[in-house]
Design a protein around this motif. Sequence first.
Motif, mmCIF file in Angstrom:
data_model
loop_
_atom_site.group_PDB
_atom_site.id
_atom_site.type_symbol
_atom_site.label_atom_id
_atom_site.label_comp_id
_atom_site.label_asym_id
_atom_site.label_seq_id
_atom_site.Cartn_x
_atom_site.Cartn_y
_atom_site.Cartn_z
ATOM 1 N N ILE A 1 0.819 -1.212 0.000
ATOM 2 C CA ILE A 1 0.000 0.000 0.000
ATOM 3 C C ILE A 1 0.850 1.257 0.000
ATOM 4 O O ILE A 1 0.624 2.171 -0.785
ATOM 5 C CB ILE A 1 -0.956 0.007 1.220
ATOM 6 C CG1 ILE A 1 -1.971 -1.134 1.087
ATOM 7 C CG2 ILE A 1 -1.663 1.349 1.349
ATOM 8 C CD1 ILE A 1 -2.914 -1.246 2.259
ATOM 9 N N ALA B 1 -4.613 2.932 -2.533
ATOM 10 C CA ALA B 1 -5.538 1.808 -2.384
ATOM 11 C C ALA B 1 -6.622 1.936 -3.451
ATOM 12 O O ALA B 1 -6.740 2.975 -4.110
ATOM 13 C CB ALA B 1 -6.144 1.786 -0.987
ATOM 14 N N ARG C 1 -13.192 2.902 3.034
ATOM 15 C CA ARG C 1 -12.351 1.745 3.342
ATOM 16 C C ARG C 1 -10.971 1.869 2.690
ATOM 17 O O ARG C 1 -9.979 1.406 3.238
ATOM 18 C CB ARG C 1 -13.035 0.452 2.902
ATOM 19 C CG ARG C 1 -14.236 0.087 3.769
ATOM 20 C CD ARG C 1 -14.889 -1.201 3.309
ATOM 21 N NE ARG C 1 -16.002 -1.538 4.166
ATOM 22 C CZ ARG C 1 -15.904 -2.201 5.314
ATOM 23 N NH1 ARG C 1 -14.720 -2.616 5.722
ATOM 24 N NH2 ARG C 1 -16.977 -2.466 6.041
ATOM 25 N N ALA C 2 -10.926 2.483 1.508
ATOM 26 C CA ALA C 2 -9.632 2.691 0.857
ATOM 27 C C ALA C 2 -8.761 3.627 1.697
ATOM 28 O O ALA C 2 -7.580 3.353 1.936
ATOM 29 C CB ALA C 2 -9.839 3.269 -0.542
ATOM 30 N N ASN D 1 -9.088 4.169 4.888
ATOM 31 C CA ASN D 1 -8.785 3.483 6.144
ATOM 32 C C ASN D 1 -7.644 2.482 5.991
ATOM 33 O O ASN D 1 -6.832 2.314 6.902
ATOM 34 C CB ASN D 1 -10.028 2.767 6.664
ATOM 35 C CG ASN D 1 -11.080 3.727 7.186
ATOM 36 O OD1 ASN D 1 -10.802 4.915 7.368
ATOM 37 N ND2 ASN D 1 -12.276 3.240 7.420
ATOM 38 N N SER D 2 -7.579 1.802 4.846
ATOM 39 C CA SER D 2 -6.509 0.830 4.644
ATOM 40 C C SER D 2 -5.148 1.518 4.579
ATOM 41 O O SER D 2 -4.151 0.997 5.085
ATOM 42 C CB SER D 2 -6.758 0.007 3.371
ATOM 43 O OG SER D 2 -6.678 0.820 2.213
ATOM 44 N N GLN E 1 -4.377 2.719 8.199
ATOM 45 C CA GLN E 1 -3.972 1.607 9.051
ATOM 46 C C GLN E 1 -2.565 1.134 8.716
ATOM 47 O O GLN E 1 -1.773 0.818 9.612
ATOM 48 C CB GLN E 1 -4.966 0.450 8.889
ATOM 49 C CG GLN E 1 -4.995 -0.527 10.043
ATOM 50 C CD GLN E 1 -6.262 -1.354 10.049
ATOM 51 O OE1 GLN E 1 -6.823 -1.661 9.004
ATOM 52 N NE2 GLN E 1 -6.718 -1.730 11.238
ATOM 53 N N ALA E 2 -2.239 1.099 7.431
ATOM 54 C CA ALA E 2 -0.894 0.687 7.020
ATOM 55 C C ALA E 2 0.152 1.653 7.561
ATOM 56 O O ALA E 2 1.220 1.241 8.023
ATOM 57 C CB ALA E 2 -0.815 0.615 5.497
ATOM 58 N N GLU F 1 -6.249 -12.139 7.724
ATOM 59 C CA GLU F 1 -7.208 -11.447 6.869
ATOM 60 C C GLU F 1 -8.544 -11.343 7.593
ATOM 61 O O GLU F 1 -8.972 -12.263 8.284
ATOM 62 C CB GLU F 1 -7.384 -12.167 5.530
ATOM 63 C CG GLU F 1 -7.828 -13.615 5.618
ATOM 64 C CD GLU F 1 -7.914 -14.263 4.245
ATOM 65 O OE1 GLU F 1 -7.652 -13.573 3.253
ATOM 66 O OE2 GLU F 1 -8.252 -15.465 4.181
ATOM 67 N N GLU F 2 -9.186 -10.192 7.430
ATOM 68 C CA GLU F 2 -10.446 -9.946 8.121
ATOM 69 C C GLU F 2 -11.584 -10.667 7.419
ATOM 70 O O GLU F 2 -11.621 -10.772 6.192
ATOM 71 C CB GLU F 2 -10.735 -8.443 8.162
ATOM 72 C CG GLU F 2 -12.010 -8.091 8.904
ATOM 73 C CD GLU F 2 -12.243 -6.601 8.979
ATOM 74 O OE1 GLU F 2 -13.382 -6.199 9.307
ATOM 75 O OE2 GLU F 2 -11.303 -5.823 8.703
ATOM 76 N N SER G 1 -13.369 -4.162 -1.815
ATOM 77 C CA SER G 1 -12.706 -3.901 -0.545
ATOM 78 C C SER G 1 -13.509 -4.418 0.638
ATOM 79 O O SER G 1 -13.146 -4.185 1.782
ATOM 80 C CB SER G 1 -12.459 -2.395 -0.371
ATOM 81 O OG SER G 1 -13.689 -1.701 -0.329
#
Length: 398
Positions: A65, A87, A153-154, A156-157, A160-161, A186-187, A316
């Motif tokens: 990412i 993302a 979500r993009a 957020n990813s 988070q990274a 993986e979630e 996603s």
Amino acid sequence: MVYKLRIALTLMVIGLISGLTIWGVNEWTEPIIAENRARAELQVYEDIFPDLTRVEMIERDDHDILDLEVIVFDGDRELGRVFRGVATGYGGPLTALIGINRDGTIAKVVAGPNTETANIFGNVVRNLLPSYEGQAASNLSLDTISGATVSSRAINSILQAAAIQVAGDPRQEAYAELFEGADSYEELTNNDDSVSVSYRILDANDEALGRAYDLETELGTLIVALDYEMRIIGFKALDADDDALVSRLEDFSDLVGEVLDEITIEGDDSVANALAAWVDDFASRTHIKGISELDYYVLDNGSMTIFGHVQGFNRSAQNSFSVTIDSDGIVVVELLVLRDSEGWFNYEGTFDDFVGLLNLDDVDPADTYADATATGRSIVNFLKAALEFYLETEGASS
């Protein structure tokens, strides 16, 4: 003949000159474009860290990412870092810059180049991004904006990274202690009131080692680890500094190694209640190992109900379904969690088309779900995997 040859040679020379010209223009403009982008991003760094006097840039080619890490200084004093990541959003690649202060708090999240729908993504920029300012990178509370879930979500990813680069990954550290050889996770989508989130734990070869579940208690988030025999591997507090929860978990140490449907939970505090509710939900289940679309199954009077998670149009996030199968074929298909766009496909009544089938080779997702081909295909793939699993297990013995 000579005339035709002359024309051919002329065209070839023109083509060669044009090609060299285009190459030359690209070679000339590429560094200018890169410089302009760097100058624009520098203004963003100054917006995040107004006191900066210089920066050090580290190109990242070791991350899925993040592609750039910028260390920001005021003289010789480090102020923090900015991480750039890319993302997949709703409209394609989405870039974000994440500023993190030296003390580990989020300074600012800035959206970069993207092809999202302007008015929808504008809501993300106005309402979601500011909500992260001041949060600790080690304890993020992620959210989404209704109507812009994919874009959220993009972002957020990427966030988070970046946070993991600064604060580490306490979840992965916990899994490494619980599962021997744990390398990643993986979630999974959840459809149970007792669980806020769950994860599939993988080794370095992407082989599944087991499942981990987050249970919310008044003392903090409790991680419960299960193997594929439905035995408890162990417990961990997600926040290792949560001494009260860690101390309480010692009272449940005798449950490690026990099969879930043989466990009795004693106590009446929030930890015991969370564990008891979770055990009630999961005691009758058996997890399915090695089939990515399938999660677990429950047997009931000769039928098998299989639960699974698949990605449809929204790449996603996962949609969650269950299917009940007996010797006569599919009995019923149910939608549990839909994370594709609401109203994108009309599933009401269309699941009836699958009832009585033991083979879906002739089913066309486009016919079944009209324009929702991606969602339809994901459902059919889930059902095919479930039927194959049923026929190889219960179906083969009936």
